[in-house]
Design an enzyme around this catalytic site. Structure first.
Site, PDB file in Angstrom:
ATOM      1  N   GLU A 286      71.466-100.358-104.742  1.00  0.00           N
ATOM      2  CA  GLU A 286      70.004-100.181-104.758  1.00  0.00           C
ATOM      3  C   GLU A 286      69.624-100.014-106.214  1.00  0.00           C
ATOM      4  O   GLU A 286      70.088 -99.095-106.881  1.00  0.00           O
ATOM      5  CB  GLU A 286      69.619 -98.956-103.913  1.00  0.00           C
ATOM      6  CG  GLU A 286      68.184 -98.983-103.442  1.00  0.00           C
ATOM      7  CD  GLU A 286      67.235 -98.295-104.381  1.00  0.00           C
ATOM      8  OE1 GLU A 286      66.687 -99.008-105.267  1.00  0.00           O
ATOM      9  OE2 GLU A 286      67.036 -97.089-104.270  1.00  0.00           O
ATOM     10  N   CYS A 320      62.319 -94.845-107.421  1.00  0.00           N
ATOM     11  CA  CYS A 320      62.371 -96.310-107.425  1.00  0.00           C
ATOM     12  C   CYS A 320      61.259 -96.887-106.556  1.00  0.00           C
ATOM     13  O   CYS A 320      60.884 -98.038-106.715  1.00  0.00           O
ATOM     14  CB  CYS A 320      63.740 -96.809-106.991  1.00  0.00           C
ATOM     15  SG  CYS A 320      64.366 -96.037-105.510  1.00  0.00           S
TER      16      CYS A 320
END
Length: 515
Positions: A286, A320
């Site tokens: 990720e 994020c």
């Protein structure tokens, strides 16, 4: 039978008892600041000559802990310890492995405020952000335990007369877990224990900025009865041990959350077949985002302003999933900016330990300097209508910063800043807004605020992100509710907290017996 999974409730800090309990936890943890933490390899706690000080980003003179640092020699020993432990751990039944997670969840629940207090001191999280991080860690433990039990049941296959056919999921082997500093308990716990409950053993290399929280979680696993060698704790500089762990021939998989640059490096290094390596290494990655909230011309503008402000400046924009771009229809552009600025002015910048703080510090000096450089870029690419300056010099404080009239391909529209900087981009119409939203190399989260059903449906199909939110903020994914992971350079779309996630840490074996 175990009760169905439910998300851990968040603490209501409007309740006096909860406030008092959290303040007591902060006082308790403050008394423990400055202690030393060692490596854990197999059963051994190891102190090294090389050490790193973990600093409170709200007060840079305060040392949270002093952490021993591994070199490649210790990294090799950690991989060997994990490989040895795998031979026994893979034979432990899935329900027994799940019970370790349930025990860890119970212990963490009892010490919830204590762990949240560590997040306040080491990660600079506000009370609410820290509480959410700890709740998510509990959720991952509870959810993945249940998922492993589900996947251990007999899997449905098409029957064939005269044969008994069975599909079983078996573990992969030794994994390298590299979690981020921004969710140093939740994501660390989720990545580590997903691999462990699936029957693997791991080397955990925590983020350097938040290694004390990682050490506390490893202590919790010991208390939960996890056997030695299943999780080996290996703090150390990525430049020192990172490539070594990724390239090790006994490494079977790497689970990483962090920057695009390091994720791509891991992917490249892992693809090279080493001498004595018997498998293709698996990557679960990720890697960040450049997330957009679109505001349509007929949107609820108060809802839009609330969603943008919360998504952009929660945890100082260091998620994020944070909204770093607001793409707004030209007919409501001015009004939305006005409302977001108005709300942002109400946010209190301050030390994470203070209950009234809305926006705390950024994580460290490197982030601080990088974000300030982006703010200067923003001055040349748009007009700063709020913020743009630093806060108290005792910590890494940066004011929430709003830049308007930014071009769709400007640097602050395209590059991941990872701080409290929001770019406003004007769109001529909804189609143009979608084009702008999709114009980066990332594809993690996004949101659309609109009352127009046909445009919401258009966004469902055309907005290319792993997690799309309609008429709500683009942060705050819940385990089990919003499986999380993105497209393109945002990673491998691994969908943490979803029903597919554990499959990434296992391989399917089919056994057919003819009668």
């Amino acid at each position: 039978m175990r009760e169905p999974f439910q998300n851990e409730p968040f603490t209501d800090f409007n309740v006096t008892d909860h406030i008092n309990d959290f303040q007591e936890a902060l006082r308790k943890v403050e008394l423990e600041l400055g202690r030393e933490y060692m490596l854990k390899i197999g059963p051994d706690r190891i102190e090294t000559i090389q050490k790193r000080k973990s600093i409170n980003p709200s007060n840079v003179k305060q040392i949270v802990g002093i952490v021993s640092q591994a070199d490649t020699n210790f990294a090799h020993k950690a991989v060997l310890a994990a490989a040895a432990a795998f031979e026994d751990w893979k034979k432990v039944t899935p329900p027994a492995r799940a019970r370790v997670l349930y025990k860890a969840a119970a212990l963490l629940r009892r010490r919830k405020h204590e762990f949240s207090a560590w997040l306040v001191y080491e990660a600079g999280k506000s009370w609410a952000e820290a509480d959410g991080d700890t709740a998510e860690a509990i959720d991952f433990l509870e959810f993945y335990g249940r998922e492993m039990e589900r996947l251990a049941e007999r899997q449905p296959l098409v029957p064939l007369t005269g044969e008994d056919n069975e599909l079983v999921y078996i573990p992969l082997g030794v994994g390298i877990i590299i979690p981020p500093w921004n969710f140093p308990l939740a994501i660390l716990a989720g990545m580590t224990m997903a691999a462990v409950v699936a029957g693997n053993t791991v080397v955990l290399k925590p983020a350097s900025a938040t290694a004390v929280i990682a050490a506390k979680f490893v202590e919790l696993l010991d208390a939960a009865g996890l056997p030695d060698g299943v999780v080996n704790f290996l703090p150390g500089a990525g430049s020192e041990v990172g490539d070594f762990l990724v390239e090790h021939p006994l490494t079977r998989f790497i689970c990483f959350t962090g920057s695009r640059e390091i994720g791509l490096r891991i992917n490249e290094k892992a693809s090279i077949n080493q001498q004595d390596q018997r498998w293709i290494k698996r990557i679960v990655a990720e890697m960040g985002g450049k997330d957009t909230i679109i505001v349509d011309e007929d949107a609820d503008l108060d809802l839009a302003a609330d969603a943008i402000t919360a998504s952009a400046f929660g945890y100082a924009g260091q998620k994020c999933s944070a909204c770093s771009r607001a793409v707004v229809h030209e007919l409501v552009y001015e009004e939305v900016i006005e409302k977001v600025v108005e709300r942002t002015k109400q946010l209190k910048l301050g030390k994470a330990s203070e209950q009234s703080t809305d926006v705390g510090p950024v994580i460290d000096e490197r982030a601080y300097m990088s974000i300030l450089k982006y703010i200067e870029v923003g001055r040349s690419e748009g007009v700063i209508v709020h913020g743009g300056t630093i806060g108290d010099s005792s910590g890494y404080f940066i004011e929430p910063t709003i830049v308007r009239d930014v071009a769709p391909y400007a640097r602050i529209s395209q590059e991941e800043i990872f701080g409290p900087v929001l770019a406003f981009i004007k769109a001529d119409n909804f189609d143009a807004a979608l084009d702008i939203a999709n114009n980066t190399e990332y594809g993690l989260t996004g949101a659309v605020i609109s009352r127009n059903r046909s445009r919401l449906e258009q966004a469902r199909e055309q907005f290319h992100v792993g997690n799309l939110y309609l008429n709500r903020k683009c942060t705050g994914a819940l385990v089990g509710v919003h499986p999380f992971g993105g497209f393109n350079m945002s990673g491998t779309d691994s969908k943490a907290g979803g029903r597919d996630y554990l499959l990434l840490f296992m391989q399917a074996k089919v056994v057919s017996e003819r009668f």
